[in-house]
Write an enzyme that holds these catalytic residues in place. Structure first.
Site, PDB file in Angstrom:
ATOM      1  CE  LYS A  93      -3.995   1.963   0.362  1.00  9.81           C
ATOM      2  NZ  LYS A  93      -3.682   2.654  -0.895  1.00  9.81           N
ATOM      3  CD  GLN A 114       3.372   4.563   2.123  1.00  9.88           C
ATOM      4  OE1 GLN A 114       3.904   5.429   1.449  1.00  9.88           O
ATOM      5  NE2 GLN A 114       2.272   4.776   2.814  1.00  9.88           N
ATOM      6  CE  LYS A 117       4.392   7.487   5.571  1.00  5.28           C
ATOM      7  NZ  LYS A 117       4.232   8.401   4.427  1.00  5.28           N
ATOM      8  CE  LYS A 129       4.635   7.431  -2.353  1.00  5.25           C
ATOM      9  NZ  LYS A 129       3.832   7.989  -1.251  1.00  5.25           N
ATOM     10  N   GLY A 168      -2.843   8.189  -4.252  1.00  8.55           N
ATOM     11  CA  GLY A 168      -2.196   9.391  -4.789  1.00  8.55           C
ATOM     12  C   GLY A 168      -0.957   9.788  -4.013  1.00  8.55           C
ATOM     13  CG  ASP A 169       3.281  10.994  -3.053  1.00  4.98           C
ATOM     14  OD1 ASP A 169       3.233  10.812  -1.828  1.00  4.98           O
ATOM     15  OD2 ASP A 169       4.234  11.608  -3.594  1.00  4.98           O
ATOM     16  CB  THR A 213      -2.132  13.412   4.276  1.00  5.14           C
ATOM     17  OG1 THR A 213      -2.498  12.237   3.560  1.00  5.14           O
ATOM     18  CG2 THR A 213      -0.668  13.351   4.630  1.00  5.14           C
ATOM     19  CG  ASN A 244      -4.314  15.952  -0.630  1.00 10.89           C
ATOM     20  OD1 ASN A 244      -3.841  15.207   0.221  1.00 10.89           O
ATOM     21  ND2 ASN A 244      -5.610  16.110  -0.791  1.00 10.89           N
ATOM     22  CB  SER A 380      -5.578   4.634   1.921  1.00  6.32           C
ATOM     23  OG  SER A 380      -5.455   5.722   1.053  1.00  6.32           O
TER      24      SER A 380
HETATM   25  P1  NDP Z   1       0.631  17.749  -4.244  1.00  5.00           P
HETATM   26  O1  NDP Z   1       1.112  17.443  -5.612  1.00  5.00           O
HETATM   27  O2  NDP Z   1      -0.809  17.917  -4.001  1.00  5.00           O
HETATM   28  O3  NDP Z   1       1.354  19.070  -3.706  1.00  5.00           O
HETATM   29  C1  NDP Z   1       2.742  19.165  -3.612  1.00  5.00           C
HETATM   30  C2  NDP Z   1       3.095  20.558  -3.138  1.00  5.00           C
HETATM   31  O4  NDP Z   1       4.493  20.613  -2.900  1.00  5.00           O
HETATM   32  C3  NDP Z   1       2.810  21.615  -4.179  1.00  5.00           C
HETATM   33  O5  NDP Z   1       2.524  22.832  -3.554  1.00  5.00           O
HETATM   34  C4  NDP Z   1       4.126  21.692  -4.939  1.00  5.00           C
HETATM   35  O6  NDP Z   1       4.349  22.921  -5.623  1.00  5.00           O
HETATM   36  C5  NDP Z   1       5.114  21.525  -3.815  1.00  5.00           C
HETATM   37  N1  NDP Z   1       6.356  20.925  -4.343  1.00  5.00           N
HETATM   38  C6  NDP Z   1       6.479  19.742  -4.981  1.00  5.00           C
HETATM   39  N2  NDP Z   1       7.743  19.530  -5.351  1.00  5.00           N
HETATM   40  C7  NDP Z   1       8.413  20.621  -4.935  1.00  5.00           C
HETATM   41  C8  NDP Z   1       9.771  21.019  -5.015  1.00  5.00           C
HETATM   42  N3  NDP Z   1      10.696  20.243  -5.618  1.00  5.00           N
HETATM   43  N4  NDP Z   1      10.113  22.203  -4.446  1.00  5.00           N
HETATM   44  C9  NDP Z   1       9.182  22.986  -3.832  1.00  5.00           C
HETATM   45  N5  NDP Z   1       7.878  22.660  -3.733  1.00  5.00           N
HETATM   46  C10 NDP Z   1       7.515  21.508  -4.278  1.00  5.00           C
HETATM   47  O7  NDP Z   1       1.255  16.607  -3.314  1.00  5.00           O
HETATM   48  P2  NDP Z   1       0.800  16.166  -1.853  1.00  5.00           P
HETATM   49  O8  NDP Z   1       0.323  17.339  -1.093  1.00  5.00           O
HETATM   50  O9  NDP Z   1      -0.044  14.984  -2.010  1.00  5.00           O
HETATM   51  O10 NDP Z   1       2.191  15.645  -1.252  1.00  5.00           O
HETATM   52  C11 NDP Z   1       3.083  16.510  -0.528  1.00  5.00           C
HETATM   53  C12 NDP Z   1       4.034  15.671   0.309  1.00  5.00           C
HETATM   54  O11 NDP Z   1       3.275  14.871   1.234  1.00  5.00           O
HETATM   55  C13 NDP Z   1       4.898  14.669  -0.451  1.00  5.00           C
HETATM   56  O12 NDP Z   1       6.138  14.542   0.210  1.00  5.00           O
HETATM   57  C14 NDP Z   1       4.126  13.375  -0.325  1.00  5.00           C
HETATM   58  O13 NDP Z   1       4.945  12.237  -0.481  1.00  5.00           O
HETATM   59  C15 NDP Z   1       3.619  13.494   1.095  1.00  5.00           C
HETATM   60  N6  NDP Z   1       2.476  12.668   1.433  1.00  5.00           N
HETATM   61  C16 NDP Z   1       1.297  12.775   0.741  1.00  5.00           C
HETATM   62  C17 NDP Z   1       0.214  12.011   1.108  1.00  5.00           C
HETATM   63  C18 NDP Z   1      -1.126  12.172   0.464  1.00  5.00           C
HETATM   64  O14 NDP Z   1      -2.094  11.579   0.973  1.00  5.00           O
HETATM   65  N7  NDP Z   1      -1.275  12.966  -0.593  1.00  5.00           N
HETATM   66  C19 NDP Z   1       0.320  11.006   2.173  1.00  5.00           C
HETATM   67  C20 NDP Z   1       1.570  11.027   2.890  1.00  5.00           C
HETATM   68  C21 NDP Z   1       2.600  11.815   2.498  1.00  5.00           C
HETATM   69  P3  NDP Z   1       4.122  22.976  -7.214  1.00  5.00           P
HETATM   70  O15 NDP Z   1       2.645  22.920  -7.405  1.00  5.00           O
HETATM   71  O16 NDP Z   1       4.737  24.259  -7.603  1.00  5.00           O
HETATM   72  O17 NDP Z   1       4.837  21.788  -7.777  1.00  5.00           O
END
Ligand code: NDP
Length: 448
Positions: A93, A114, A117, A129, A168-169, A213, A244, A380
């Protein structure tokens, strides 16, 4: 007679050689092995049967070609990945990430994290992943759909509700999960809801999954603050990112009485001394898919910055919610100097090892991602339970379950840290608690 220190160094040096060019994977393993030295010092049997070497080697790694055609008729070729790391506790997962930076090492780091976690959630899920170096930014809906269909044409051979359940991620939200599920359903001729999570509410999705999250990260932060006699009510909070995780961390922190003083995206950061207008932020990011500058143009009191760093802001709490290694040692020093006392990672591994060391040395209470952002995968797993029983729970009930899970994760990490004489070291506590459950299952199931 080799010491535990020598034994663990030997594992790690071999891993570096066998996995060259994968710095993020090395970083994730190094942090866990550091905590495991403490376990091995007390319980030597955790080194038996090649347990540590097996834990650090994915059960299966799948790499595939993803060709697709853009709106102008040009052919593009991306690379798809799924790393099925460990299924001792349940089906693999973990999310799918679509971002140009994705490579095998990044997927392995995420898959490795993961495992622990998912173990910490207490739910029956293994760790995996996946993703692709495809960049959804600037693509039309039709291009994203064709990419997702091509990606799933191959991935569908390897997943299933009892085998591997992606979600998603970064770059994969409700729109992408919809296209991926549609293609899975067509290829398999089965409406197998349990094969993906993060689905739409009318076709098997769970209430609270979108928020989980970010909300979960804030619930855990609140627990950690209570442990030290503080609360989010009245606190100033920095949240990096605006995706997200960030959006719902901002929403919940403000619901609990905090003021979120800044957020960001990869183009820059926004200072919001009077708090964040969450409705506007959701409209800009989720509906219009625009940059944070669009938020500033429509909000009073918010200012945009393309230089400096969001970590220059003054606050009590920092929640890094964007991406790996976004907060380094210098940022950590600045945060401490500006009054931050609590850090909880909404993103996966957003703090560099140097930053974590600064927090440790300066007495900042720090919750690592594998504990703080586990609410997404936990919800999830609740979605999987609802799919299996063809049931759908209310928002309030699911949110209550999420809150309970985050409280349990915090308690488990805190109590395990104390048990190993590392009181308040939530990194060590989360690593050891997550490890022991998987390790016990692996030992019971034999050398496989
Ligand atoms: P999203 O794609 O929804 O958002 C990512 C955010 O981070 C955006 O604002 C993006 O900006 C910014 N970002 C991405 N890459 C970079 C970078 N290289 N430098 C600066 N800013 C960056 O992703 P999520 O919110 O889903 O995921 C965010 C983090 O949380 C990740 O590390 C993910 O692995 C982790 N996570 C997510 C989960 C989930 O349920 N979604 C669960 C557990 C962990 P821009 O739009 O400009 O790219």
């Amino acid at each position: 007679m080799t010491t535990v220190e020598e034994q663990v160094s030997e594992y790690y040096n071999k891993l570096l050689k066998r996995n060259a060019g994968e710095p993020e994977f090395h970083q994730a393993v190094a942090e866990v092995l550091d905590s495991l030295k403490i376990v091995l010092g007390k319980d030597e049997h955790y080194a038996d049967y090649g347990l540590i070497q097996r834990l650090c080697e994915p059960e299966r790694q799948i790499i595939f070609r993803v060709p697709w055609v853009d709106d102008k008729g040009n052919v593009h070729v991306n690379r798809g990945f799924r790393v099925q790391f460990n299924s001792a506790l349940g089906p693999y997962k973990g999310g799918l990430r679509f971002h140009p930076s994705v490579n095998l090492g990044i997927v392995k780091f995420l898959g490795f994290e993961q495992i622990f976690k998912n173990s910490l959630t207490g739910l029956p899920i293994g760790g995996g992943k996946g993703g692709s170096d495809f960049d959804p930014k600037g693509k039309s809906d039709a291009e994203v759909m064709r990419f997702c269909q091509s990606f799933m044409s191959e991935l569908q051979r390897h997943i299933g509700d009892q085998t591997d359940v992606p979600a998603g991620d970064i770059g994969v939200g409700g729109r992408e999960i919809g296209y991926l599920f549609g293609q899975y359903r067509r290829s398999s001729n089965r409406h197998e809801s349990g094969v993906l999570t993060g689905k739409g509410l009318t076709w098997g999705g769970s209430l609270v999954r979108t928020e989980a999250t970010g909300y979960g990260c804030v619930y855990l932060t609140d627990e950690m603050m209570k442990e030290h006699g503080d609360s989010l009510d009245g606190a100033k909070v920095i949240v990096s990112g605006s995706g997200n995780v960030a959006i719902y961390a901002i929403e919940k922190a403000q619901q609990l009485g905090a003021t979120v003083v800044g957020f960001s995206d990869s183009s820059g950061w926004v200072s919001t001394p009077g708090g964040v207008d969450v409705e506007l932020l959701r409209d800009v990011k989720e509906v219009r898919r625009e940059r944070v500058t669009a938020y500033v143009a429509e909000s009073e009191g918010a200012t945009y910055h393309s230089d400096g760093s969001i970590w220059d802001l003054e606050a009590d709490v920092a929640l890094p919610c964007a991406t790996q290694n976004e907060l380094d040692g210098n940022h950590a020093e600045t945060l401490v100097a500006n009054g931050v006392k609590y850090v909880a990672e909404g993103a996966n591994m957003p703090s560099t090892p140097e930053a974590v060391e600064v927090f440790r040395a300066k007495g900042v209470h720090f919750a690592p991602g594998k504990a703080a952002n586990a609410g997404g995968v936990a919800t999830s797993a609740l979605e999987m339970q609802q799919n299996a029983s063809r049931d759908s729970w209310t928002f309030e009930y699911t949110d209550e379950r999420l809150k309970e899970i985050m409280t349990t994760i915090f308690r488990n990490s805190a109590d395990t840290a104390a048990e190993y004489d590392r009181e308040h070291d939530y990194v060590t506590g989360a690593n050891i608690a997550g490890f022991k459950k998987v390790a016990d299952a692996m030992l019971a199931q034999g050398v496989i």
